[in-house]
Structure formats: C-alpha cells, structure tokens
Design a protein around this motif. Structure first.
Motif, PDB file in Angstrom:
ATOM      1  N   ASN A 195      27.465   8.604 -34.059  1.00 56.74           N
ATOM      2  CA  ASN A 195      27.231   9.096 -32.702  1.00 56.74           C
ATOM      3  C   ASN A 195      27.129   7.946 -31.693  1.00 56.74           C
ATOM      4  N   LYS A 196      26.923   6.721 -32.187  1.00 56.86           N
ATOM      5  CA  LYS A 196      26.928   5.555 -31.299  1.00 56.86           C
ATOM      6  C   LYS A 196      28.344   5.051 -31.060  1.00 56.86           C
ATOM      7  N   VAL A 197      29.271   5.488 -31.908  1.00 58.63           N
ATOM      8  CA  VAL A 197      30.681   5.121 -31.754  1.00 58.63           C
ATOM      9  C   VAL A 197      31.405   6.141 -30.879  1.00 58.63           C
ATOM     10  N   GLY A 198      31.146   7.436 -31.130  1.00 56.47           N
ATOM     11  CA  GLY A 198      31.766   8.507 -30.361  1.00 56.47           C
ATOM     12  C   GLY A 198      30.810   9.671 -30.190  1.00 56.47           C
ATOM     13  N   LYS A 199      30.095   9.696 -29.093  1.00 53.15           N
ATOM     14  CA  LYS A 199      29.055  10.710 -28.877  1.00 53.15           C
ATOM     15  C   LYS A 199      29.610  12.122 -28.850  1.00 53.15           C
ATOM     16  N   GLU A 200      30.848  12.276 -28.360  1.00 51.47           N
ATOM     17  CA  GLU A 200      31.426  13.616 -28.238  1.00 51.47           C
ATOM     18  C   GLU A 200      31.833  14.179 -29.600  1.00 51.47           C
ATOM     19  N   GLN A 201      32.154  13.321 -30.545  1.00 55.39           N
ATOM     20  CA  GLN A 201      32.690  13.764 -31.834  1.00 55.39           C
ATOM     21  C   GLN A 201      31.631  13.935 -32.917  1.00 55.39           C
ATOM     22  N   ASN A 236      27.303  13.874 -34.369  1.00 50.31           N
ATOM     23  CA  ASN A 236      25.892  14.018 -34.034  1.00 50.31           C
ATOM     24  C   ASN A 236      25.085  12.925 -34.721  1.00 50.31           C
ATOM     25  N   GLU A 237      23.772  12.941 -34.555  1.00 48.44           N
ATOM     26  CA  GLU A 237      22.947  11.822 -35.012  1.00 48.44           C
ATOM     27  C   GLU A 237      22.821  11.737 -36.528  1.00 48.44           C
ATOM     28  N   HIS A 238      23.250  12.753 -37.264  1.00 50.40           N
ATOM     29  CA  HIS A 238      23.176  12.706 -38.722  1.00 50.40           C
ATOM     30  C   HIS A 238      24.528  12.389 -39.371  1.00 50.40           C
ATOM     31  N   ASN A 239      25.490  11.932 -38.561  1.00 48.73           N
ATOM     32  CA  ASN A 239      26.805  11.558 -39.091  1.00 48.73           C
ATOM     33  C   ASN A 239      26.867  10.038 -39.256  1.00 48.73           C
ATOM     34  N   PHE A 240      27.260   9.610 -40.460  1.00 46.13           N
ATOM     35  CA  PHE A 240      27.306   8.184 -40.766  1.00 46.13           C
ATOM     36  C   PHE A 240      28.647   7.813 -41.397  1.00 46.13           C
TER      37      PHE A 240
END
Length: 197
Positions: free
Chosen positions: A110-116, A118-122
């Motif tokens: 989510n720090k790379v692409g906020k639109e794509q 959420n905060e639990h995606n790594f």
C-alpha cells in the motif's frame, strides 16, 4: 552477499524503486527498453521451433549485457495478502531448488500503490547469487515465459537489471546512452508500438 549488503547496493543503484520488476519501466523510463522474444511480437511459444527462437534471443541479449561467467543475482518474490503466510515462493517452486535464496524485508504494497493495495498486502522478495552462462538459466526463462513464475536478474557491478516476462524482457541499463546503443543493436526485436511496450 548478506541481506544488508544487498539492500545497501539496491539503495545505491535503484533507490527510486522496490525490487518488483513490473515497476521498473515506470521508475526508470529514461534507462528502460523492452525486446519481444518472438517475431511479430507473438506472446507465447507454441512449439519447439518457437522455443528455440525465444531462448536464443533471450540468451543472446542477456549474454551481451552481462558477459559470460559473470556473477549476478536472481531476485524472486511472493505476493502475500496477510502476514500469517510463511512459505516463500522460492521454497515452493522446483525451478528455484538449485539456488540458495536469502529473504529480504517485506514490502508493504500500500506504500507502493495506495489505489491497488490495502495495508495487509505484502510482497516478500528474496535473492540468490548465481553466474550468468549461456543457456544455464533456460529452465527458469521458460517458466517465466509461460507466466508460471516471476524473477529478474541484476548485476550491481554492471548496473543492469534484466527482467523477463511472458512476452519479452525489460532492461534497465546504467544510462540513456547505453540504452540507445542496445536499442539500436537489437532494433529488430523491439516493439513496433510507440510506447515501446
């Protein structure tokens, strides 16, 4: 090479991007170009003659850029949708068995692409040292060309990223002059699309 040394070298050479290959063309557009692996920009090989063309093209241009018997790194990774999953792609896929991967820090997508994301995606990247030799990595190149896995090669010494995908290879070279040199050399393998895609 340790995780810490990799991260220092990555920050030195590619500080504007995380080690996720599809992002490179956006972050380094002035140093990026792409070749297609098959004539007429055909995406997938359907027979052994086409596989021979694909692997011949890929080996020729990668060998030209890296040189023979050059120490390089393979970087691969796995998308994760929560923090609980611990198995890494490099442990799961047989194609990576010959290599000893070192895990890097998780990337919060989510720090790379906020639109794509959420905060639990790594994204969990890892790297492994190897040597570039002609046809030595053909199994991996085939799996990438089939879109069965993702990985890219990097040489920090030569300041070159080679990122194969299902259809061709993206390159990030050390500067725009070097990029133009190789675009001209391999002009017959470039996309006819104005964007270079």
């Amino acid at each position: 090479m340790t995780k810490e040394i990799f991260q220092e070298l990555w920050a030195l050479h590619y500080r504007d991007a995380v080690p996720i290959s599809h992002l490179f063309k956006h972050r380094y557009a002035d140093r990026w170009f792409r070749i297609h692996s098959l004539p007429q920009s055909k995406r997938y090989a359907e027979n052994e003659d086409e596989w021979e063309i694909l692997l011949s093209r890929q080996n020729e241009i990668i060998t030209d850029l890296f040189g023979l018997d050059t120490p390089i790194l393979i970087v691969a990774g796995e998308y994760r949708w929560d923090e609980s999953k611990s198995i890494h792609v490099t442990e799961e896929e047989e194609i990576f068995n010959p290599f000893s991967f070192i895990l890097l820090d998780n990337i919060e997508l989510n720090k790379v692409g906020k639109e794509q994301y959420n905060e639990h995606n790594f994204y969990s990247p890892a790297f492994a040292p190897t040597i570039w030799k002609r046809n030595y990595h053909d199994k991996l190149l085939r799996e990438i060309a089939k879109d069965n896995t993702r990985a890219f090669f990097v040489s920090f010494d030569k300041n070159v990223i080679v990122a194969p995908y299902d259809g061709g290879i993206d390159f990030i070279l050390k500067d725009s002059l070097t990029k133009e040199k190789y675009k001209n050399k391999f002009v017959n393998w470039l996309s006819e699309h104005e964007s270079g895609l």
